[in-house]
Write an enzyme that holds these catalytic residues in place. Structure first.
Site, mmCIF file in Angstrom:
data_model
loop_
_atom_site.group_PDB
_atom_site.id
_atom_site.type_symbol
_atom_site.label_atom_id
_atom_site.label_comp_id
_atom_site.label_asym_id
_atom_site.label_seq_id
_atom_site.Cartn_x
_atom_site.Cartn_y
_atom_site.Cartn_z
ATOM 1 C CB CYS A 20 37.986 104.463 -20.016
ATOM 2 S SG CYS A 20 37.715 103.929 -21.723
ATOM 3 C CB CYS A 41 42.951 114.116 -19.226
ATOM 4 S SG CYS A 41 42.908 114.564 -20.931
ATOM 5 C CB CYS A 98 45.034 104.021 -21.082
ATOM 6 S SG CYS A 98 43.958 105.392 -20.627
ATOM 7 C CB CYS A 107 44.044 100.943 -23.712
ATOM 8 S SG CYS A 107 42.725 101.227 -24.909
ATOM 9 C CB CYS A 125 42.551 117.136 -24.067
ATOM 10 S SG CYS A 125 42.328 115.359 -23.880
ATOM 11 C CD GLU A 163 43.388 114.000 -14.632
ATOM 12 O OE1 GLU A 163 43.951 113.797 -13.549
ATOM 13 O OE2 GLU A 163 43.816 113.561 -15.714
HETATM 14 S S1 SF4 Z 1 43.209 104.860 -24.128
HETATM 15 FE FE1 SF4 Z 1 42.297 104.912 -22.063
HETATM 16 S S2 SF4 Z 1 40.570 106.343 -22.220
HETATM 17 FE FE2 SF4 Z 1 41.140 105.721 -24.319
HETATM 18 S S3 SF4 Z 1 39.844 103.974 -24.801
HETATM 19 FE FE3 SF4 Z 1 41.765 103.142 -23.987
HETATM 20 S S4 SF4 Z 1 41.356 102.890 -21.776
HETATM 21 FE FE4 SF4 Z 1 39.777 104.268 -22.580
#
Ligand code: SF4
Length: 340
Positions: free
Chosen positions: A111, A330, A118, A115, A104, A91
């Protein structure tokens, strides 16, 4: 394998142009055309001789992705889901304001950092994006309105895809293309300490945003698993090196999670750390659309936290929410509202 044309510099394109028997100046002309007109196919590239245009159109794919979904918010924010040649999707979000048009961009599909707040981290990383796939996210929206700012805050950890991100930054800044000032580009990292130092060497004018989310190791290791590899102490060392080299103000991003990182002690730790680096803090109330265990704080809690950060010497602003009605997330965008 199809060449990554949108990831090519004028110098890279000169090989193609010369092999086709065209004069060298055509490479820069082609680069400028791609970046100003954003053609999807070589058939549209009218600066090439017709025969070559047809030959390349039959042989190569030009645009690396197509938009497969689009959501438009009442506030003008547009989220696009792009699908690339191998079917992978990422995205990008266009965030217009009166004076800016910020994009963005994602740097990876998914990823690896994971986190806890997220959506992108939930599925792990599938692959890195190529430079041209990053550029296409920008150029795709540049058609609508000239882009003025870029934030690497979509899915992925940009510093885990360092070479492609660096290449995209340089292509964005190429005067034969968009000519975007490095100062209008923000790279947001969850804390890859070694690469923070390298970015300071390679592109000192780019703005660094550290996704901090907690200034103590116990809390941060829970929220940002990468902290177990490079903890707050490692980050402080890297930031010191970085700050000495670049002499520019950095930003700390801090998602406010009612259940995890909003105690008076958290505020004090954050304020002190930011003061030490002269960093600006973006406080981002958690967006509860994401399926995670965390809770969004009340407005009173947000204001109390900001006041406690200020009392500890930190300079913080609270970000408003963009694209809320379209779930403009995103990766972390819904958390970061990056039009600053
Ligand atoms: S916030 Fe999401 S995209 Fe960013 S580093 Fe953490 S897991 Fe990865």
């Amino acid at each position: 394998m199809n060449p990554d044309f949108y990831g090519c510099s004028p110098v890279d394109l000169s090989t193609w142009v010369e092999d086709a028997g065209l004069p060298a100046f055509r490479a820069k002309q082609l680069f400028t055309y791609l970046h100003s007109q954003q053609p999807e196919r070589f058939a549209e590239v009218t600066v090439l001789p017709k025969a070559l245009r047809e030959q390349w159109d039959a042989a190569f794919r030009l645009a690396p992705g197509t938009e497969v979904e689009r959501q438009e918010s009442r506030d003008g924010t547009v989220k696009s889901l792009l699908e690339f040649a191998d079917g992978k999707r990422a995205e990008c979000v266009s965030i217009p304001t009166a004076s800016r048009h910020t994009i963005c961009v994602s740097s990876q599909v998914g990823c690896a950092v994971g986190c806890t707040f997220c959506a992108s981290g939930l599925r792990g990383v599938e692959r890195d994006l190529q430079a041209g796939e990053i550029m296409w996210q920008v150029l795709h929206h540049h058609r609508r309105r000239p882009v003025t700012h870029i934030v690497f805050m979509g899915s992925g950890e940009p510093l885990f895809n360092y070479e492609a991100v660096l290449r995209a930054i340089r292509l964005l800044g190429d005067p034969a293309g968009m000519g975007l000032s490095r100062r209008r580009i923000t790279v947001s990292t969850s804390g890859v300490a070694e690469r923070i130092r390298q970015l300071g060497d390679d592109e000192p004018q780019v703005t660094l945003a550290l996704s901090l989310h907690a200034a103590d190791n116990a809390t941060r290791s829970q929220l940002v698993p990468l902290n177990r590899r490079w903890n707050v102490d490692h980050l402080i060392e890297a930031l010191q090196d970085y700050a000495t080299k670049v002499g520019r103000r950095m930003t700390f991003e801090y998602v406010l999670l009612a259940d995890a990182n909003m105690s008076p002690q958290h505020a004090q730790d954050l304020g002190r750390l930011a003061r030490r680096f002269g960093a600006h803090i973006n406080l981002i109330p958690f967006n509860p659309v994401i399926q995670t265990p965390h809770q969004r704080p009340s407005w009173d809690e947000v204001e109390d936290f900001a006041a406690a950060v200020a009392a500890a010497g930190g300079h913080a602003t609270i970000r408003g929410q963009r694209g809320a009605d379209i779930d403009a997330a995103c990766g972390q965008l819904a958390l970061k509202h990056a039009d600053g």
